[in-house]
Design an enzyme around this catalytic site. Structure first.
Site, PDB file in Angstrom:
ATOM      1  N   GLY A 284       0.841  -1.187   0.000  1.00  0.00           N
ATOM      2  CA  GLY A 284       0.000   0.000   0.000  1.00  0.00           C
ATOM      3  C   GLY A 284       0.876   1.237   0.000  1.00  0.00           C
TER       4      GLY A 284
ATOM      5  N   GLY B   7      -1.383  14.069  -8.945  1.00  0.00           N
ATOM      6  CA  GLY B   7      -2.672  13.488  -8.578  1.00  0.00           C
ATOM      7  C   GLY B   7      -3.206  13.992  -7.257  1.00  0.00           C
ATOM      8  N   ARG B   8      -2.312  14.314  -6.324  1.00  0.00           N
ATOM      9  CA  ARG B   8      -2.757  14.784  -5.015  1.00  0.00           C
ATOM     10  C   ARG B   8      -3.447  16.137  -5.091  1.00  0.00           C
ATOM     11  NH1 ARG B   8       2.793  12.331  -2.609  1.00  0.00           N
ATOM     12  NH2 ARG B   8       1.954  10.259  -2.123  1.00  0.00           N
TER      13      ARG B   8
ATOM     14  N   GLN C  53     -23.177  17.737  13.188  1.00  0.00           N
ATOM     15  CA  GLN C  53     -23.517  18.274  14.508  1.00  0.00           C
ATOM     16  C   GLN C  53     -24.549  19.395  14.393  1.00  0.00           C
ATOM     17  OE1 GLN C  53     -22.096  16.620  16.919  1.00  0.00           O
ATOM     18  NE2 GLN C  53     -23.036  17.707  18.648  1.00  0.00           N
TER      19      GLN C  53
ATOM     20  N   GLY D 110     -27.848  17.994  13.850  1.00  0.00           N
ATOM     21  CA  GLY D 110     -28.362  17.206  14.972  1.00  0.00           C
ATOM     22  C   GLY D 110     -28.739  15.796  14.554  1.00  0.00           C
TER      23      GLY D 110
ATOM     24  N   GLU E  45      -4.424   7.778  -2.554  1.00  0.00           N
ATOM     25  CA  GLU E  45      -3.314   8.530  -3.153  1.00  0.00           C
ATOM     26  C   GLU E  45      -2.362   9.069  -2.081  1.00  0.00           C
ATOM     27  OE1 GLU E  45      -3.711  10.919  -6.576  1.00  0.00           O
ATOM     28  OE2 GLU E  45      -5.506   9.877  -7.263  1.00  0.00           O
TER      29      GLU E  45
END
Length: 383
Positions: free
Chosen positions: A131, A242-243, A336, A339, A363
């Site tokens: 990975g 790509g990032r 939040q 709710g 990525e």
């Protein structure tokens, strides 16, 4: 330094937003629920040049810059992150490396159909045991006369179910380095290339992520991208670009969270007033807005730097790290603010949360981005 978009980029954003609001937004909930990519959208996107945004027109692309690409991905992801992900991966880690590293013949054969949108591309690096550590890739390609025979297993292939062309990272053992990696472009309809079932994902459910099993898959030697052993260099250069796409995607999701929160704060009443009148809610939304704008500026800066030909390793890592964190935080606060309703599928913010989390993982995880940033600072190459 110019901080405002020029007329060209303003128009590009406007067109992308209009397309996304008409075609993606209304379908986004059903795309997520059914976990099915809306293939009919591909034909609608092709005339707008979205499949080859950065590719020169001579190769059937739109001939635009990285900032334009960033704007399109942001607007698509604001409406439907799964479709934004498809477009980001196709452009940045499939078409882009073929344009940058491919031969003229390879551009004619592979890049043209990708840029036209006739084929969707994918990037196959991750394996069950590889990975973040790309050096652990086990897929191998043995040279047999003028063909490679590939064997291996790729997992979590984004666009996998749609992909017609896959950039497969493997070991060719054609250099003296036992850890060498090379990249081979594989047409996914070749015998010996089998796609696994679509993954049941937490978020980005509309993207057909799957595995690829390569079993004696025979591919011409001419499909080798770059020189033997250049795979790691190609991967790093590709991921640098790509990032920026993933950062843009995170900005789009965060903006969607902000939009939904402002809207709900004005609609929802408690104690005989809208909840937007309460300072606690105002504070949450204000912090969200600051984060979104800061993430956007980091992302646009990385895009502009790439367009100028500068080194973007640290800039793109910073943009992805910060933008993905902002997206997750914005989605958390949006739930939040909503709710109990925010925790149901009656409102889209629960989907935003599931989609946002993925941007901290693929990525390059956030942990890897921090490592990249530190190494760039330590080396003095950027900053």
């Amino acid at each position: 330094m110019r901080l405002e978009l020029d007329m060209k980029h303003t128009v590009i954003r406007k067109i992308a937003r209009g397309f996304a609001e008409r075609h993606l937004g209304p379908a986004a909930g059903e795309i997520d629920r059914s976990a099915r990519f809306p293939s009919d959208l591909l034909a609608k996107m092709k005339p707008l040049g979205y499949f080859g945004i950065q590719i020169p027109q001579q190769w059937a692309g739109a001939g635009l810059d990285t900032l334009a690409y960033s704007l399109v991905i942001e607007e698509f992801s604001r409406a439907c992150a799964a479709v934004g992900l498809m477009l980001s991966v196709h452009n940045s880690v499939a078409a882009y490396p073929i344009w940058r590293f491919g031969t003229e013949a390879q551009r004619q054969r592979f890049l043209r159909p990708l840029a036209r949108g006739d084929l969707v591309g994918s990037f196959c690096l991750t394996e069950p045991n590889a990975g973040s550590d790309a050096s652990a890739v086990e897929t191998c390609a043995v040279l047999d006369d003028d063909h490679f025979i590939l064997n291996g297993n790729k997992v979590f292939v984004t666009n996998g179910g749609l992909a017609g062309i896959a950039l497969v990272f493997c070991r060719t053992r054609l250099t003296g380095n036992p850890r060498e990696l090379s990249v081979i472009m594989v047409e996914t309809d070749r015998p010996g290339c089998a796609k696994g079932p679509q993954e049941e994902l937490c978020g980005m459910r509309g993207n057909p992520v799957c595995s690829f099993v390569l079993n004696d898959c025979r591919v011409p030697r001419d499909n080798l991208l770059g020189a033997p052993g250049e795979g790691l260099r190609i991967a790093l250069a590709t991921l640098d670009a790509g990032r920026i796409g993933i950062a843009s995607q995170a900005v789009g999701i965060a903006q969607a969270c902000l939009d939904a929160s402002v809207r709900y704060a004005n609609e929802r009443s408690q104690f005989r007033q809208s909840i937007g009148g309460f300072q606690a809610v105002q504070s949450k939304i204000a912090e969200m807005a600051v984060g979104v704008e800061a993430a956007r500026m980091l992302t646009y800066r990385a895009a502009a730097l790439l367009d100028k030909g500068g080194r973007v390793t640290m800039a793109s890592a910073m943009a992805k790290l910060f933008s993905s964190r902002v997206a997750v935080q914005a989605a958390t606060e949006a739930i939040q603010i909503h709710g109990g309703y925010g925790y149901t599928r009656a409102y889209p913010v629960e989907r935003y949360y599931r989609d946002a989390k993925a941007t901290e993982i693929y990525e390059g995880t956030s942990e890897i981005q921090r490592l990249v940033i530190y190494r760039e600072l330590e080396s003095g190459r950027e900053g």
